[in-house]
Design an enzyme around this catalytic site. Structure first.
Site, PDB file in Angstrom:
ATOM      1  N   HIS A  93      23.726   1.517  12.807  1.00  0.00           N
ATOM      2  CA  HIS A  93      25.121   2.311  12.568  1.00  0.00           C
ATOM      3  C   HIS A  93      25.337   1.099  13.440  1.00  0.00           C
ATOM      4  CE1 HIS A  93      24.774   4.461   9.289  1.00  0.00           C
ATOM      5  NE2 HIS A  93      22.762   4.929   9.430  1.00  0.00           N
ATOM      6  N   ALA A 125      -1.276  -2.330  13.750  1.00  0.00           N
ATOM      7  CA  ALA A 125      -0.868  -1.276  12.882  1.00  0.00           C
ATOM      8  C   ALA A 125       0.291  -1.067  13.870  1.00  0.00           C
ATOM      9  CB  ALA A 125      -1.882  -0.352  13.083  1.00  0.00           C
ATOM     10  N   ARG A 158      -1.153 -13.305  21.005  1.00  0.00           N
ATOM     11  CA  ARG A 158      -1.900 -15.090  20.559  1.00  0.00           C
ATOM     12  C   ARG A 158      -1.671 -15.335  19.369  1.00  0.00           C
ATOM     13  NH1 ARG A 158      -6.221 -14.449  17.509  1.00  0.00           N
ATOM     14  NH2 ARG A 158      -7.219 -12.407  17.612  1.00  0.00           N
ATOM     15  N   THR A 210      10.856  -5.987  16.247  1.00  0.00           N
ATOM     16  CA  THR A 210      12.647  -5.476  16.762  1.00  0.00           C
ATOM     17  C   THR A 210      12.510  -6.983  16.671  1.00  0.00           C
ATOM     18  OG1 THR A 210      11.719  -6.429  18.675  1.00  0.00           O
ATOM     19  CG2 THR A 210      12.673  -3.672  17.910  1.00  0.00           C
ATOM     20  N   ASN A 269       1.040  -0.782  -0.499  1.00  0.00           N
ATOM     21  CA  ASN A 269       0.150  -0.171  -0.005  1.00  0.00           C
ATOM     22  C   ASN A 269       0.945   1.294  -0.576  1.00  0.00           C
ATOM     23  OD1 ASN A 269      -2.202   1.981   0.161  1.00  0.00           O
ATOM     24  ND2 ASN A 269      -3.617  -0.429   1.313  1.00  0.00           N
TER      25      ASN A 269
END
Length: 190
Positions: A121, A164, A187, A169, A91
């Site tokens: 970095h 959303a 879940r 991570t 999108n």
């Protein structure tokens, strides 16, 4: 040593550090200029679905399947280390930093404004401009919600959903729902 596209991709996909100012880094900057030119064309006006696929194929350096869909604008500073499956939809407003490699499996749905970053970095200030590539792998039939951010080295398993606004991570196992900042597994999919 002359840098070619093959050598560039081999080096980045090896995960080795890209030293700032090196030949490899300069080649990366050259590719960025090419990507900026193609994305400016892609994002600069209306294009039919076929034209979008043609421009995106130029951007990544290989043809995308006729089932591929994209609503511009789309941004990347490389493009050449993207692997796109069939029936993938991206999108509008997405930003992919793909130097470290991004793979989207068949049936992936990417929401508005998703960021995928494959470079990090160095922590040490005197080495901060050096780059550390790590790939992102998105499995088959994954849905990534609007404004999610996927960080370097993350794998999202087949069938998973990323909510959303999530900041992912860590890896997300297949058929699980992850959301939050940082994203946590909520879940399994019912």
């Amino acid at each position: 040593m002359e840098i070619t596209m093959e050598k560039f991709l081999d080096e980045l996909n090896s995960g080795r550090t890209v030293v700032a100012g090196s030949e490899l880094h300069l080649y990366m900057q050259k590719l960025s200029q090419e990507a900026l030119k193609i994305t400016a064309e892609l994002n600069g006006g209306y294009h039919s679905e076929d034209e979008v696929r043609d421009l995106f194929s130029r951007l990544i350096g290989r043809p995308v399947d006729e089932s591929f869909g994209l609503f511009p604008p789309f941004y990347t500073d490389c493009g050449k280390n993207l692997r796109i499956g069939k029936h993938v939809f991206i999108n509008s407003g997405c930003r992919f930093q793909d130097q470290g490699g991004i793979t989207l499996g068949d049936g992936v749905l990417i929401g508005h404004n998703v960021i995928m970053a494959t470079l990090n970095h160095s922590e040490q200030p005197e080495e901060r401009a050096n780059l550390h590539p790590a790939p992102i792998h998105i499995g088959r039939n994954v849905w990534i919600g609007a404004s999610a951010t996927i960080l370097p080295g993350v794998t999202i398993g087949d069938g998973a959903i990323v909510g959303a606004g999530a900041v992912v991570t860590r890896d997300v196992p297949e058929n699980m729902i992850a959301a939050g900042v940082p994203a946590k597994i909520l879940r399994p999919i019912k």
